[in-house]
Each structure stands twice: as structure tokens, then as C-alpha cells.
Design a protein around this motif. Structure first.
Motif, PDB file in Angstrom:
ATOM      1  N   ALA A 104       0.829  -1.209   0.000  1.00  0.00           N
ATOM      2  CA  ALA A 104       0.000   0.000   0.000  1.00  0.00           C
ATOM      3  C   ALA A 104       0.861   1.257   0.000  1.00  0.00           C
ATOM      4  CB  ALA A 104      -0.939  -0.012   1.213  1.00  0.00           C
ATOM      5  N   LEU A 105       1.971   1.231   0.728  1.00  0.00           N
ATOM      6  CA  LEU A 105       2.863   2.400   0.750  1.00  0.00           C
ATOM      7  C   LEU A 105       3.554   2.606  -0.596  1.00  0.00           C
ATOM      8  CD1 LEU A 105       4.459   2.058   4.300  1.00  0.00           C
ATOM      9  CD2 LEU A 105       2.781   3.740   3.526  1.00  0.00           C
ATOM     10  N   GLY A 107       2.451   1.551  -3.628  1.00  0.00           N
ATOM     11  CA  GLY A 107       1.431   1.981  -4.587  1.00  0.00           C
ATOM     12  C   GLY A 107       0.923   3.383  -4.291  1.00  0.00           C
ATOM     13  N   GLY A 108       0.654   3.653  -3.016  1.00  0.00           N
ATOM     14  CA  GLY A 108       0.176   4.989  -2.631  1.00  0.00           C
ATOM     15  C   GLY A 108       1.230   6.060  -2.853  1.00  0.00           C
ATOM     16  N   GLU A 134      -1.265   1.300 -10.059  1.00  0.00           N
ATOM     17  CA  GLU A 134      -0.839   1.645  -8.705  1.00  0.00           C
ATOM     18  C   GLU A 134      -2.027   1.736  -7.748  1.00  0.00           C
ATOM     19  OE1 GLU A 134       0.392   2.938 -11.459  1.00  0.00           O
ATOM     20  OE2 GLU A 134       2.481   2.322 -11.286  1.00  0.00           O
ATOM     21  N   THR A 138      -2.428  -0.524  -4.475  1.00  0.00           N
ATOM     22  CA  THR A 138      -2.710   0.046  -3.158  1.00  0.00           C
ATOM     23  C   THR A 138      -3.922  -0.631  -2.527  1.00  0.00           C
ATOM     24  OG1 THR A 138      -1.808   2.160  -3.899  1.00  0.00           O
ATOM     25  CG2 THR A 138      -3.173   2.194  -1.915  1.00  0.00           C
ATOM     26  N   GLY A 141      -3.011  -4.083  -1.386  1.00  0.00           N
ATOM     27  CA  GLY A 141      -2.177  -3.965  -0.194  1.00  0.00           C
ATOM     28  C   GLY A 141      -3.006  -3.723   1.052  1.00  0.00           C
ATOM     29  N   VAL A 142      -3.995  -2.840   0.951  1.00  0.00           N
ATOM     30  CA  VAL A 142      -4.883  -2.564   2.083  1.00  0.00           C
ATOM     31  C   VAL A 142      -5.699  -3.813   2.423  1.00  0.00           C
ATOM     32  CG1 VAL A 142      -6.881  -1.203   2.840  1.00  0.00           C
ATOM     33  CG2 VAL A 142      -4.966  -0.086   1.685  1.00  0.00           C
TER      34      VAL A 142
END
Length: 175
Positions: A104-105, A107-108, A134, A138, A141-142
Motif C-alpha cells: 500500500a505504501l 502503490g500509494g 498503482e 494500493t 495492499g490494504v
């Protein structure tokens, strides 16, 4: 007088029955299969991205230099190594929630610092928007951060071992 006696009598406290979760939904067969396949696909994507960054450091540094990310040389290496470590974590299903946070980090960060900065993600003549990959990365990932790896993972084995040890301690304390 009867009401005064009733008010003075102690009220027995009844403890609520504990809720015991025997198996999480994502630890069952289909949830485990789906999360395992998702982890493998995501690991393959991240491994390729990480290898691309690390095998061509000058190109990766040049790409990071075009953004507002500080120290492009160091950040290219850090991002490549992080992607490879996250891929390994996903394959094994070990520290999956932490890997989800890392995904997430990454991609974010790409969305915030590369694709969606101070400009619009929409480009005239191009279908969709910039950073769709991306954004999906993210979101996944979340998802992994929130629900974990599922039943087919080392995380599940470690959790099951802890529960087994806890049950054995309770049994030995009672016996």
C-alpha cells in the motif's frame, strides 16, 4: 419493607458465554485458495518490478529523479529491495499484513508523488486515468493488511501453533 430487602439483596452476576471462533472465513478452503493465488500473482508482479529496478540502477535512478522523491539513487534501490522482500513474504505467507502495508505504501507513494501530484490523473485522448495499476496495487495492499494471508500460509501455521500452545497451557492449569 419487602422492597427494601429486595434492594439490599445482592444480584448474582452471570458472566456471558465467551464467543469462540473456531475458524476464520478466509482460513476455509476457498478463501485460502483465493488469497494464495492473489498472493502468488502479486508476488510475481512485485518480483519483476523489483528486479527491473535493481538490474538497471541508472534507469531506475533517472526515473526517480523525474519525481519529487528525495535521494533518487537510494530510493530506487530501497524500492527494488522492498519489492523483492515483499514478494518473498507473499509467496511464503509470512508477515503478510506487514507486506500489505508495504504494498500500500509503494502503490500509494507512486500515486501521490508520481501520477497524481498537483495535476489531473486524466489525460485527453487516453482512456482511463494515470496510475490505475498503482491504485489497484494500493487496494490489494490494504486488503492484505486488513485480512491477512488466509489458511495456506506460514502466518496461519504460526497462529495455529500459538492457539494450540495456549490450549495446552489451559489444559495443564486445569489438570
Amino acid at each position: 419493607r419487602a422492597t427494601a430487602l429486595a434492594a439490599a439483596a445482592p444480584v448474582p452476576q452471570v458472566a456471558p458465554e465467551p464467543v469462540i471462533v473456531h475458524k476464520r472465513t478466509n482460513d476455509k478452503f476457498w478463501g485460502s485458495v483465493a488469497l494464495f493465488l492473489l498472493r502468488l500473482v502479486l508476488a510475481a508482479i512485485l518480483a519483476v518490478r523489483g528486479l527491473n529496478l535493481l538490474t538497471d540502477i541508472p534507469a531506475a535512478q533517472a526515473m526517480f529523479a523525474k519525481t519529487i522523491i528525495p535521494y533518487p539513487g537510494i530510493m530506487a534501490i530501497v524500492t527494488g529491495v522492498a519489492a523483492l522482500l515483499i514478494a518473498l513474504s507473499l509467496i511464503l505467507g509470512l508477515f503478510t499484513r506487514l507486506a500489505g502495508l508495504g504494498i500500500a505504501l509503494i502503490g500509494g507513494g507512486a500515486l501521490a508523488f508520481v501520477y497524481w501530484g498537483a495535476w489531473s490523473p486524466f489525460v485527453a485522448g487516453r482512456p482511463g486515468f494515470l496510475g490505475d495499476y498503482e491504485l489497484l496495487l494500493t487496494g490489494v495492499g490494504v486488503l492484505l493488511l486488513c485480512i491477512g494471508a488466509g489458511g495456506w500460509s506460514l502466518d496461519h501455521s504460526i497462529r495455529a501453533g500459538r492457539e494450540r500452545n495456549k490450549a495446552e497451557r489451559v489444559d495443564s492449569d486445569q489438570g
